[in-house]
Design an enzyme around this catalytic site. Structure first.
Site, PDB file in Angstrom:
ATOM      1  N   SER A 122     -30.431  22.107 -38.231  1.00  0.00           N
ATOM      2  CA  SER A 122     -30.044  23.002 -37.111  1.00  0.00           C
ATOM      3  C   SER A 122     -31.025  23.033 -36.190  1.00  0.00           C
ATOM      4  CB  SER A 122     -29.515  24.403 -37.704  1.00  0.00           C
ATOM      5  OG  SER A 122     -29.175  25.369 -36.720  1.00  0.00           O
ATOM      6  N   GLU A 123     -30.602  23.195 -34.911  1.00  0.00           N
ATOM      7  CA  GLU A 123     -31.612  23.025 -33.674  1.00  0.00           C
ATOM      8  C   GLU A 123     -32.534  24.249 -33.633  1.00  0.00           C
ATOM      9  OE1 GLU A 123     -29.427  24.329 -29.928  1.00  0.00           O
ATOM     10  OE2 GLU A 123     -28.719  22.520 -30.762  1.00  0.00           O
TER      11      GLU A 123
END
Length: 216
Positions: free
Chosen positions: A46-47
């Site tokens: 997840s960024e």
């Protein structure tokens, strides 16, 4: 946009992932994928700074201090890592993401993506989309076939702002799977009982296909 259709798309995307893949999941339908991976061993990134996301937690174990970039509660697999979002984008920009699964507002017949702004609407910014389309080794778009207003997502030419210098390899909707080449979109699998003519009517771009795809 029924949950059943969204789950159908998420399950089909999961089939495209392979053991060992490092996979970034975008907002929307991609957030459903962790629940349908089965025994596959992929690393979900997840960024906002997570590597090793697990399935969606049940209500009793929701911790809103542990969320994805979509602000949905997540769990962590054994060995997961949490780090600064700047390190996350080093991973993305450095070409370490094997697959990015994104939603779209539009996608053109060659796989160019628009997924961050609608003309005339207030926006906060492009987010991570521009980095992902440029940095991921493979891009899969997971999207409903049509927008809420009934307009097709797959179009001949984008009318929304592009998300950057990168193109999708595949589009998966509730009705079909398309792959993109320099020659345009190709229908490679039908996922609903729509006749070919009906599928063409709700698709805003031409596409090719093999007879075996539509006949059997």
């Amino acid at each position: 946009m029924s949950l059943e259709s969204r789950i159908k798309i998420a399950k089909r995307v999961a089939q495209e992932l392979s053991d060992g893949d490092m996979v970034n999941l975008g907002v929307g339908i991609p957030t459903l994928i962790p629940d349908y991976l089965g025994d596959k061993k992929v690393e979900l990134q997840s960024e906002n700074g997570i590597l090793g996301m697990g399935p969606t937690p049940d209500e009793e174990n929701v911790n809103m201090d542990l969320i994805s970039a979509s602000k949905h509660p997540v769990t962590l697999d054994i060995g997961a890592s949490i780090f600064d979002s700047s390190d996350s984008f080093v991973m993305i920009r450095g070409g370490h993401i094997d697959v990015a699964v994104l939603g779209v507002l539009q996608i053109d017949q060659f796989g160019e993506i628009a997924n961050w702004a609608i003309p005339g609407k207030d926006i906060l910014g492009v987010g991570g989309a521009m980095d992902l389309v440029a940095g991921a080794k493979r891009i899969i778009v997971a999207s409903m076939h049509q927008a809420k207003d009934g307009k097709p997502k797959l179009v001949e030419k984008l009318t929304f702002p592009t998300s950057g210098n990168g193109r999708a390899d595949m589009l998966i909707t509730e009705h079909a799977v398309f792959k993109f080449t320099e020659n345009g979109a190709e229908l490679v699998e039908q996922l609903s009982d729509l006749r070919l003519e009906e599928l063409q009517e709700i698709t805003g771009a031409p596409f090719t296909y093999q007879d075996s795809v539509v006949n059997g």
